[in-house]
Scaffold this active site. Structure first.
Site, short mmCIF file in Angstrom:
data_model
loop_
_atom_site.label_atom_id
_atom_site.label_comp_id
_atom_site.label_asym_id
_atom_site.label_seq_id
_atom_site.Cartn_x
_atom_site.Cartn_y
_atom_site.Cartn_z
N LYS A 68 -10.90 0.60 53.07
CA LYS A 68 -11.39 0.00 53.15
C LYS A 68 -12.44 -1.92 53.35
O LYS A 68 -13.04 -2.75 53.33
CB LYS A 68 -13.57 0.23 53.54
CG LYS A 68 -13.15 2.55 54.49
CD LYS A 68 -11.91 2.62 55.28
CE LYS A 68 -12.28 1.74 56.75
NZ LYS A 68 -11.38 1.74 57.44
N TRP A 98 -6.22 -5.69 58.15
CA TRP A 98 -5.90 -7.78 58.35
C TRP A 98 -5.37 -7.72 57.11
O TRP A 98 -4.34 -8.96 58.17
CB TRP A 98 -7.75 -7.41 57.89
CG TRP A 98 -7.65 -9.10 57.98
CD1 TRP A 98 -7.12 -9.88 59.28
CD2 TRP A 98 -9.21 -9.75 57.57
NE1 TRP A 98 -7.44 -11.62 58.96
CE2 TRP A 98 -8.63 -11.59 58.40
CE3 TRP A 98 -9.95 -9.74 56.99
CZ2 TRP A 98 -9.93 -11.90 57.99
CZ3 TRP A 98 -10.81 -10.71 56.77
CH2 TRP A 98 -10.53 -12.02 57.02
N HIS A 148 -3.51 2.50 48.81
CA HIS A 148 -4.57 2.83 48.01
C HIS A 148 -4.92 3.27 46.70
O HIS A 148 -5.55 3.79 46.12
CB HIS A 148 -5.45 3.20 48.68
CG HIS A 148 -5.47 2.95 50.42
ND1 HIS A 148 -5.85 1.76 50.23
CD2 HIS A 148 -6.18 3.54 50.92
CE1 HIS A 148 -5.84 1.58 51.28
NE2 HIS A 148 -5.99 2.40 52.15
N SER A 189 -18.40 0.88 55.46
CA SER A 189 -17.40 1.30 56.62
C SER A 189 -16.28 2.74 55.98
O SER A 189 -15.82 3.06 57.27
CB SER A 189 -16.29 -0.15 56.18
OG SER A 189 -15.41 0.44 56.71
N TYR A 226 -12.19 -10.18 50.02
CA TYR A 226 -12.59 -10.47 52.05
C TYR A 226 -13.56 -11.17 51.98
O TYR A 226 -13.33 -11.98 53.62
CB TYR A 226 -12.98 -8.32 52.34
CG TYR A 226 -13.65 -8.33 53.84
CD1 TYR A 226 -12.93 -7.85 54.00
CD2 TYR A 226 -14.41 -9.07 54.66
CE1 TYR A 226 -13.09 -7.60 55.89
CE2 TYR A 226 -14.91 -8.49 55.56
CZ TYR A 226 -14.43 -8.06 56.05
OH TYR A 226 -14.22 -7.84 57.35
N MET A 281 -7.05 -8.88 66.51
CA MET A 281 -7.02 -7.67 65.98
C MET A 281 -7.15 -5.66 66.58
O MET A 281 -5.92 -5.04 66.89
CB MET A 281 -7.17 -7.76 64.26
CG MET A 281 -5.69 -8.56 63.74
SD MET A 281 -5.53 -8.21 62.15
CE MET A 281 -5.09 -6.33 61.39
N LYS A 329 -16.58 -3.98 62.86
CA LYS A 329 -17.28 -5.18 63.10
C LYS A 329 -16.72 -5.83 62.73
O LYS A 329 -16.50 -7.03 63.18
CB LYS A 329 -18.75 -4.60 62.05
CG LYS A 329 -19.44 -3.75 62.48
CD LYS A 329 -20.21 -3.89 64.15
CE LYS A 329 -21.18 -3.44 64.51
NZ LYS A 329 -22.02 -3.07 65.57
N GLY A 330 -15.86 -5.60 61.14
CA GLY A 330 -14.94 -6.69 60.72
C GLY A 330 -15.76 -7.75 60.40
O GLY A 330 -16.01 -9.29 60.86
P1 A3P Z 1 -15.55 -2.38 59.09
O1 A3P Z 1 -15.82 -1.29 59.34
O2 A3P Z 1 -16.61 -2.77 58.55
O3 A3P Z 1 -15.50 -3.02 60.59
P2 A3P Z 1 -9.42 -1.21 55.70
O4 A3P Z 1 -8.62 -1.97 56.79
O5 A3P Z 1 -8.41 -1.65 54.29
O6 A3P Z 1 -9.34 0.49 56.51
O7 A3P Z 1 -10.50 -2.33 56.11
C1 A3P Z 1 -11.28 -1.15 57.28
C2 A3P Z 1 -11.88 -2.62 57.84
O8 A3P Z 1 -11.91 -4.12 57.43
C3 A3P Z 1 -12.97 -2.40 58.62
O9 A3P Z 1 -14.68 -3.21 58.12
C4 A3P Z 1 -12.43 -3.03 59.96
O10 A3P Z 1 -13.22 -4.36 61.03
C5 A3P Z 1 -12.04 -4.76 59.38
N1 A3P Z 1 -11.00 -5.64 59.91
C6 A3P Z 1 -9.97 -5.44 59.90
N2 A3P Z 1 -9.81 -6.12 60.52
C7 A3P Z 1 -10.00 -7.01 60.62
C8 A3P Z 1 -9.82 -8.47 60.55
N3 A3P Z 1 -9.09 -9.01 61.19
N4 A3P Z 1 -10.67 -9.82 60.60
C9 A3P Z 1 -11.93 -8.76 59.73
N5 A3P Z 1 -12.23 -7.98 59.22
C10 A3P Z 1 -11.28 -6.73 59.49
#
Ligand code: A3P
Length: 301
Positions: free
Chosen positions: A58, A63, A108, A138, A206, A245, A268-269
């Site tokens: 998370k 991304w 991970h 998240s 991030y 994305m 949410k991102g």
């Molecule tokens: P949220 O749940 O806070 O929205 P991972 O890829 O390590 O599983 O992380 C997932 C988190 O990254 C999620 O956070 C997701 O929405 C966010 N995320 C995915 N793509 C993103 C992007 N292009 N820009 C910003 N955050 C992104």
């Protein structure tokens, strides 16, 4: 000794995780003993042009995986929606070996569980870090939402977790979640980076990517030996914006999870969404535990 472990919250709701050498891992089941999977990862052959992206779950892995793939392939192609992210956590070796170079692998894992050849082949290693409060929210949203996850042969069902946020937060603070304690994961990686300067791990946050994606992508591209100018960096940042994305990947292979109603990997991102979840008391308790944990040195398991 590998095994499964049931992690039970204070209201009796639980998740089942794989357990290996005292650490917790993925929730999905495997067609082989999990210990065998981890040994295969440990002994897997790396290539010197591999890129290995590591993170606590998370933290923005999807991304960054897409950003890195665009940098090293010098294009603006979306790859996740076609193949899903190549995670060592659950991918069979046959699949990992079939990927054309340069591979962008992700995991991970804590440092000690990486393939041994990391020390000799010295692939590019990237670690992404995120505010643990945002990670907790998240992670809860994902753990609560998942019904199936990717494994060797497509998706497998997981025991559903139906716990409340306040109960999950306690599990998170105790490290009783998939991949264990955020604190130990992060401290373990920081120590590994200090102890292995020749590996030249690139660490990024991030929050920095959110604040200034163009600058972050430029720095990353230099590390990867494929420097991009501001214009191209902007193009990658735009292609990999949260909105794009989410649009491109939702409901595709990129989303390696089968969700309960309303769940989504691209949720949410944002950097501050956690403030809508934490009470003042939860925030204070989190801060206290964060402070005391970040000073500890016993991070071995
Ligand atoms: P949220 O749940 O806070 O929205 P991972 O890829 O390590 O599983 O992380 C997932 C988190 O990254 C999620 O956070 C997701 O929405 C966010 N995320 C995915 N793509 C993103 C992007 N292009 N820009 C910003 N955050 C992104």
């Amino acid at each position: 000794m590998a095994s499964k472990r049931e992690l039970i919250d204070r209201s009796g709701e639980s998740m089942i995780v794989n357990c290996y050498k005292g650490c917790y891992f993925y929730r999905g089941g495997f067609p082989i003993p999990f210990e065998e999977h981890m040994k295969r990862v440990e002994n897997m052959k790396l290539r010197s042009d591999d890129v290995l992206l590591c993170s606590y779950p998370k933290s923005g892995t999807h991304w960054l995986w897409e950003v890195i793939s665009m940098i090293i392939n010098e294009d603006l192609e979306y790859r996740e929606r076609v193949r899903g992210m190549d995670l060592l956590d659950f991918s069979p070796m046959s699949l990992l070996e079939s990927i054309k170079s340069p591979r962008v692998l992700a995991c991970h894992f804590r440092f000690q569980f990486l393939p041994k050849e990391v020390l000799t082949k010295k692939p590019k290693l990237i670690y992404i870090l995120r505010d643990p409060k945002a990670v907790a929210v998240s992670f809860y949203s994902m753990e609560y939402g998942m019904k199936t996850v990717r494994s060797y042969d497509g998706h497998v069902p997981v025991k559903e977790y139906n716990g409340k946020w306040e109960d999950y937060l306690e599990l998170f603070l105790n490290g009783d979640v998939e991949y264990g304690s955020w604190f130990k994961h992060t401290l373990g990686w920081k120590k590994a980076i200090e102890d292995n300067p020749d590996l030249a791990v690139f660490m990024l946050k991030y929050e920095d990517m959110k604040r200034d994606p163009v600058l972050s992508i430029q720095k990353l591209s230099e590390y990867l030996g494929k420097p991009v100018n501001a214009e191209r960096s902007q193009a990658i940042a735009d292609a990999c914006s949260f909105t794009n994305m989410k649009k491109v990947n939702s409901g595709t292979k990129a989303d390696g999870i089968g969700w309960k109603e309303g769940g989504n990997m691209f949720r949410k991102g944002q950097t501050n969404n956690w403030k809508e979840w934490f009470t003042v008391a939860q925030n204070e308790r989190f801060e206290d535990i964060l402070k005391s944990n970040m000073n500890r040195s016993d991070v071995s398991t």
